[in-house]
Design a protein around this motif. Sequence first.
Motif, PDB file in Angstrom:
ATOM      1  N   GLY A 172       0.812  -1.207   0.000  1.00 58.02           N
ATOM      2  CA  GLY A 172       0.000   0.000   0.000  1.00 58.02           C
ATOM      3  C   GLY A 172       0.842   1.251   0.000  1.00 58.02           C
ATOM      4  N   GLN A 173       0.304   2.312   0.589  1.00 62.42           N
ATOM      5  CA  GLN A 173       1.003   3.592   0.622  1.00 62.42           C
ATOM      6  C   GLN A 173       0.721   4.289   1.943  1.00 62.42           C
ATOM      7  N   MET A 174       1.608   5.236   2.292  1.00 64.01           N
ATOM      8  CA  MET A 174       1.447   5.946   3.544  1.00 64.01           C
ATOM      9  C   MET A 174       1.885   7.404   3.394  1.00 64.01           C
ATOM     10  N   ILE A 175       1.355   8.223   4.294  1.00 65.36           N
ATOM     11  CA  ILE A 175       1.779   9.617   4.425  1.00 65.36           C
ATOM     12  C   ILE A 175       1.911   9.899   5.908  1.00 65.36           C
ATOM     13  N   ILE A 176       3.003  10.547   6.289  1.00 70.88           N
ATOM     14  CA  ILE A 176       3.103  11.035   7.655  1.00 70.88           C
ATOM     15  C   ILE A 176       3.354  12.533   7.615  1.00 70.88           C
ATOM     16  N   SER A 177       2.565  13.243   8.370  1.00 65.89           N
ATOM     17  CA  SER A 177       2.660  14.698   8.473  1.00 65.89           C
ATOM     18  C   SER A 177       2.901  15.058   9.933  1.00 65.89           C
ATOM     19  N   LYS A 178       3.892  15.889  10.184  1.00 66.55           N
ATOM     20  CA  LYS A 178       4.144  16.314  11.558  1.00 66.55           C
ATOM     21  C   LYS A 178       2.933  17.032  12.140  1.00 66.55           C
ATOM     22  N   GLN A 179       2.201  17.732  11.281  1.00 68.22           N
ATOM     23  CA  GLN A 179       1.061  18.503  11.756  1.00 68.22           C
ATOM     24  C   GLN A 179      -0.186  17.643  11.938  1.00 68.22           C
ATOM     25  N   LEU A 180      -0.430  16.703  11.013  1.00 70.41           N
ATOM     26  CA  LEU A 180      -1.704  15.972  11.003  1.00 70.41           C
ATOM     27  C   LEU A 180      -1.604  14.532  11.475  1.00 70.41           C
ATOM     28  N   GLY A 181      -0.422  13.943  11.463  1.00 65.10           N
ATOM     29  CA  GLY A 181      -0.274  12.568  11.920  1.00 65.10           C
ATOM     30  C   GLY A 181      -0.001  11.592  10.793  1.00 65.10           C
ATOM     31  N   LEU A 182      -0.506  10.383  10.948  1.00 64.20           N
ATOM     32  CA  LEU A 182      -0.242   9.282  10.020  1.00 64.20           C
ATOM     33  C   LEU A 182      -1.490   8.892   9.242  1.00 64.20           C
ATOM     34  N   TRP A 183      -1.311   8.669   7.954  1.00 65.86           N
ATOM     35  CA  TRP A 183      -2.332   8.041   7.108  1.00 65.86           C
ATOM     36  C   TRP A 183      -1.661   6.849   6.445  1.00 65.86           C
ATOM     37  N   TRP A 184      -2.193   5.649   6.700  1.00 68.82           N
ATOM     38  CA  TRP A 184      -1.584   4.393   6.214  1.00 68.82           C
ATOM     39  C   TRP A 184      -2.673   3.616   5.503  1.00 68.82           C
TER      40      TRP A 184
END
Length: 201
Positions: A59-71
């Motif tokens: 899959g794919q993921m995004i981590i943002s210091k401001q918003l958190g983790l999306w996995w």
Amino acid sequence: MKQYLAYFITICLMALSLSAYGLTLHDLQQQFSQYSVVRANFEQDRYINGLSKPLHSSGQMIISKQLGLWWQQKTPFALTLKMNDQRMSQGIGDQPPQVITAQDQPQLFQFNSLLAAMFNADSATLNANFTLTLSEKENQWHLRLVPKTTPLDRIFKQINLTGHQYLSQITIDDMQNDKTVIQFFNHQTKALTTEEKHLFD
């Protein structure tokens, strides 16, 4: 065991922006905070006692210091995990997401706070909870973490991170004698788009 998925993911994400060579632990921890956003694709294999083949997912993921983790796991079935320091939401397919708050599961969120110390180069916190070994071989760095506090030492035997410009692989050996190997690729660090920001809602 499902609740520890978040543990595995968080460990990965703390290390997604490492780079350079001849690094000290302090240098690595400084690199953790280099980017505000990191995206990557992943391939994960879980080796479980009694199964002849590993359980494979991607899959794919995004981590943002401001918003958190999306996995977002895409195969073998759809699973979406969203997490910040107060709330975690996990949804499978079209089912309503299961929501866990810091108040519901304080131990889980304390663990996340511990690993977030990497973003702040908090070597004191890391050394208080892990025995750390940093090495380099064949143009790659290797960081080995062996838990020395509870509950970490009841969950993990050791965690090994390997990377080049970014984290490329994490290997987790747990106390059930199972192993999880996650590989990351196609890293991007540009700012979040408006559409991506809505993924964290």
